[in-house]
Scaffold this active site. Structure first.
Site, PDB file in Angstrom:
ATOM      1  N   GLU A 280       0.783  -1.223   0.000  1.00  0.00           N
ATOM      2  CA  GLU A 280       0.000   0.000   0.000  1.00  0.00           C
ATOM      3  C   GLU A 280       0.819   1.279   0.000  1.00  0.00           C
ATOM      4  O   GLU A 280       0.474   2.258   0.674  1.00  0.00           O
ATOM      5  CB  GLU A 280      -0.929  -0.011   1.217  1.00  0.00           C
ATOM      6  CG  GLU A 280      -0.235   0.024   2.576  1.00  0.00           C
ATOM      7  CD  GLU A 280       0.129  -1.332   3.142  1.00  0.00           C
ATOM      8  OE1 GLU A 280       0.433  -1.408   4.340  1.00  0.00           O
ATOM      9  OE2 GLU A 280       0.127  -2.328   2.384  1.00  0.00           O
ATOM     10  N   HIS A 303      -8.265  -3.992  -1.121  1.00  0.00           N
ATOM     11  CA  HIS A 303      -7.494  -3.999   0.127  1.00  0.00           C
ATOM     12  C   HIS A 303      -6.457  -2.874   0.135  1.00  0.00           C
ATOM     13  O   HIS A 303      -6.362  -2.106   1.109  1.00  0.00           O
ATOM     14  CB  HIS A 303      -6.803  -5.356   0.290  1.00  0.00           C
ATOM     15  CG  HIS A 303      -6.079  -5.514   1.592  1.00  0.00           C
ATOM     16  ND1 HIS A 303      -6.687  -5.999   2.720  1.00  0.00           N
ATOM     17  CD2 HIS A 303      -4.801  -5.225   1.949  1.00  0.00           C
ATOM     18  CE1 HIS A 303      -5.812  -6.015   3.722  1.00  0.00           C
ATOM     19  NE2 HIS A 303      -4.657  -5.552   3.267  1.00  0.00           N
ATOM     20  N   GLU A 304      -5.691  -2.762  -0.949  1.00  0.00           N
ATOM     21  CA  GLU A 304      -4.636  -1.737  -0.973  1.00  0.00           C
ATOM     22  C   GLU A 304      -5.227  -0.328  -1.012  1.00  0.00           C
ATOM     23  O   GLU A 304      -4.675   0.600  -0.408  1.00  0.00           O
ATOM     24  CB  GLU A 304      -3.709  -1.976  -2.168  1.00  0.00           C
ATOM     25  CG  GLU A 304      -3.070  -3.356  -2.230  1.00  0.00           C
ATOM     26  CD  GLU A 304      -2.407  -3.794  -0.930  1.00  0.00           C
ATOM     27  OE1 GLU A 304      -1.944  -2.919  -0.159  1.00  0.00           O
ATOM     28  OE2 GLU A 304      -2.365  -5.007  -0.667  1.00  0.00           O
ATOM     29  N   HIS A 307      -6.151   0.732   2.486  1.00  0.00           N
ATOM     30  CA  HIS A 307      -5.013   1.155   3.308  1.00  0.00           C
ATOM     31  C   HIS A 307      -4.773   2.667   3.247  1.00  0.00           C
ATOM     32  O   HIS A 307      -4.102   3.217   4.131  1.00  0.00           O
ATOM     33  CB  HIS A 307      -3.748   0.437   2.858  1.00  0.00           C
ATOM     34  CG  HIS A 307      -3.461  -0.815   3.620  1.00  0.00           C
ATOM     35  ND1 HIS A 307      -3.381  -0.864   4.992  1.00  0.00           N
ATOM     36  CD2 HIS A 307      -3.229  -2.086   3.194  1.00  0.00           C
ATOM     37  CE1 HIS A 307      -3.094  -2.093   5.384  1.00  0.00           C
ATOM     38  NE2 HIS A 307      -3.007  -2.864   4.310  1.00  0.00           N
ATOM     39  N   GLU A 326      -4.279  -3.887   9.616  1.00  0.00           N
ATOM     40  CA  GLU A 326      -4.783  -4.910   8.697  1.00  0.00           C
ATOM     41  C   GLU A 326      -6.213  -5.355   8.986  1.00  0.00           C
ATOM     42  O   GLU A 326      -6.969  -5.633   8.055  1.00  0.00           O
ATOM     43  CB  GLU A 326      -3.833  -6.111   8.702  1.00  0.00           C
ATOM     44  CG  GLU A 326      -2.436  -5.786   8.191  1.00  0.00           C
ATOM     45  CD  GLU A 326      -2.417  -5.267   6.754  1.00  0.00           C
ATOM     46  OE1 GLU A 326      -3.435  -5.388   6.056  1.00  0.00           O
ATOM     47  OE2 GLU A 326      -1.374  -4.740   6.341  1.00  0.00           O
ATOM     48  N   TYR A 391      -4.811  -9.889  10.117  1.00  0.00           N
ATOM     49  CA  TYR A 391      -5.800  -9.606   9.085  1.00  0.00           C
ATOM     50  C   TYR A 391      -7.164 -10.189   9.463  1.00  0.00           C
ATOM     51  O   TYR A 391      -8.164  -9.473   9.575  1.00  0.00           O
ATOM     52  CB  TYR A 391      -5.374 -10.204   7.742  1.00  0.00           C
ATOM     53  CG  TYR A 391      -4.119  -9.637   7.138  1.00  0.00           C
ATOM     54  CD1 TYR A 391      -4.173  -8.801   6.028  1.00  0.00           C
ATOM     55  CD2 TYR A 391      -2.860  -9.961   7.635  1.00  0.00           C
ATOM     56  CE1 TYR A 391      -3.018  -8.296   5.442  1.00  0.00           C
ATOM     57  CE2 TYR A 391      -1.701  -9.462   7.068  1.00  0.00           C
ATOM     58  CZ  TYR A 391      -1.788  -8.628   5.966  1.00  0.00           C
ATOM     59  OH  TYR A 391      -0.650  -8.133   5.404  1.00  0.00           O
TER      60      TYR A 391
END
Length: 565
Positions: A280, A303-304, A307, A326, A391
């Site tokens: 990220e 997901h990235e 971040h 996470e 996570y």
């Protein structure tokens, strides 16, 4: 935790870092030999401020380094003495700089360091032309998380310290340099006509692990109003096609979490050796090329992107609290998926994550302390402790709280407020918990029933499984009860029993007795025995069917159910 080398009594925090750096400098004077050194030749200028409220004056600055060669240090233009401390196996070597004057509280100083990285830098991977897609030019990329920025430049390599940076990168003019920052122009290198200088500025404070660099024969394609996809020529068009939905995800994330503060959001497709699905880095997400042929592409990009709020904007202060980065990012990633593809999609991802957590804990061991949500990492390399636990165990906690506190719409309000409260800061779990209690001050009685100690400090699976309402919804959507595949049915029924769904009891008892495979029968009886509302029924059913069981099965299940003492 003991990741950093600083001596707290003397620490002065970096606020701004200016980096001047040369990559792929010729290592041979013979113009006919195309050799390049695999080191970075650099100067770093740190603007530091004494901010320790318990210290009035300081005369020593300690920075983290790893395998760096330092040539010269000046402070406000005056030569400064420096020494390296004792080398540590994974932390590297502290660089102790004696300031030529005492720094008073609130006073700034400019520390300039001339240095060179090592060919074995743990943060850098170098490729020969033959190792790239184009086969003509070398390639370089960095990966600084968790504690590898110190292998690129002297710094305070801890997520507790955030800084802005400006950088000038000199590279051969046929190559392109990119960083985790907004591009700030380019110009010919005045000292070498065969080279070009790329300029970058990152005006949002970040921890050092988010400093990133890539140099290669890169091209870009525009796929959105604030997004370019970068890759080698051979991959760039395919990459642009596959990542075309990035802007839709960005807009969805903004709606859920608040404004995107980083300006540009670019994607960079790296060579196949990149060790993660994505990284990220602000303004420039690094991704693996395996995503181009993967069904997880949407998941990884969501997901990235997430971040940008959870991790990059609100950051764990130490790596013990990595779940703050996470767990929240997985939660936001799945909320994005739910908005784009429906709540069923989000629930299916949650189930997959729960299975991944089970697999990880089975591999690591359910008594292994690194499976704590907040582990003790004293003298433990964060890279060694890395797993899916922060996570998925972190997500499981947030998913559990979502149901406990009023559902998805209520909990996303908390998430947005949490980001606003702690933006640009680094925090620990206790900060998060105090804000949770403050935000839900009318539901303190509900929060007090959460087994916080087990969630944070106990190894193994979380103390609370998926809420019954989620299991019931999954049955409505997917009708798992009708599936006859033994592996899927077994996992589904265990999930139901651990979630204490009473309607699944007869189905689980039936599967435990209709066949005799230990892999299925023993765990199902164990789960049923652990469910207080069906413990007596589990024992009764076992005794009724014991005569027809294999002797080994009968013996082991009997012990589990306390029938054979």
């Amino acid at each position: 935790m003991g990741i950093n080398h600083r001596k707290a009594a003397f620490v002065a925090f970096s606020r701004v870092c200016f980096i001047t750096l040369a990559a792929f400098s010729a290592s041979c004077a013979d113009k006919h030999v195309n050799l390049f050194s695999v080191t970075l030749h650099a100067n770093a200028m740190l603007i530091i401020t004494l901010s320790n409220k318990y210290v009035i004056f300081a005369s020593l600055q300690v920075l983290d380094t790893k395998d760096l060669q330092v040539f010269k240090v000046t402070v406000n233009g005056q030569d400064a003495k420096f020494v390296f401390g004792e080398k540590h196996s994974f932390k590297g070597t502290p660089l102790e700089i004696t300031l030529p004057f005492e720094l008073s509280r609130g006073q700034e100083a400019i520390v300039e360091i001339s240095f060179e990285s090592s060919p074995k830098s743990s943060a850098l991977q170098w490729f020969t032309p033959e190792q790239t897609s184009g086969k003509k030019h070398p390639f370089l990329f960095s990966q600084c998380q968790a504690t590898h920025c110190r292998a690129i430049l002297p710094c305070q390599d801890t997520p507790a310290v955030k800084l802005t940076y400006y950088a000038e990168i000199s590279v051969p003019k046929e190559l392109v340099a990119l960083m985790s920052a907004n591009r700030d122009g380019e110009m010919p290198d005045p000292e070498d006509s065969s080279r070009k200088i790329y300029c970058f500025s990152q005006n949002v404070p970040i921890p050092c692990y988010l400093i990133a660099l890539v140099v290669g024969a890169l091209e870009s394609r525009k796929i959105g109003p604030r997004t370019l996809v970068w890759a080698e020529k051979e991959l760039v068009d395919k990459s642009a096609y596959e990542f075309a939905e990035a802007e839709a995800m960005l807009k969805t994330a903004e709606d859920l979490a608040g404004p995107y503060v980083w300006g540009q959001y670019d994607l960079l497709v790296l060579p196949p050796s990149f060790p993660y699905g994505g990284m990220e880095n602000p303004c420039l997400t690094f991704v693996t090329p395996t995503l181009l042929v993967s069904s997880t592409l949407t998941k990884v990009i969501a997901h990235e992107i997430s971040h940008s709020w959870t991790g990059n904007l609100v950051t764990n202060k130490t790596w013990e609290h990595f779940w703050l980065n996470e767990g929240h990012t997985v939660y936001l990633e799945r909320r994005i998926g739910g908005r784009l593809f429906g709540e069923q999609f989000r629930h299916f991802q949650a189930l997959g994550g729960w299975r991944e957590l089970q697999n990880t804990i089975n591999t690591l061991g359910d008594k292994n302390p690194v499976t704590n949500l907040v582990p003790n990492l004293s003298e433990v390399d964060p890279d060694v402790a890395y797993s899916s636990v922060p996570y998925e165990k972190g997500f499981a906690l947030l998913f559990y709280l979502e149901q406990l506190l009023g559902g998805p719409d209520v909990f996303i309000g908390f998430l947005k407020a949490y980001i606003q409260q702690f933006a640009y800061k680094s925090i620990v779990t206790e900060d998060w918990k105090k804000f949770l209690y403050s935000y839900f001050k009318d539901k303190v009685d509900v929060l007090d029933k959460v087994d916080w100690n087990s969630w944070f400090h106990a190894p193994g699976m979380p103390p609370a499984p998926l809420p019954v309402s989620h299991v019931q919804r999954m049955q409505q959507v997917y009708d798992f009860n009708a599936i006859n595949n033994s592996e899927i049915r077994f996992r589904w029924l265990r999930l139901c029993i651990k979630s204490k769904w009473e309607e699944a009891i007869p189905l689980a008892l039936k599967m435990a007795t209709d066949q005799g495979r230990l892999k299925f029968t023993r765990p199902l009886f164990r789960d049923l025995y652990g469910f207080d509302k069906c413990r007596d029924l589990a024992v009764k059913t076992f005794l009724e069917h014991r005569a027809s069981m294999h002797p080994v099965t009968s013996m082991l299940v009997g012990k589990d159910l306390k029938q054979d003492q």
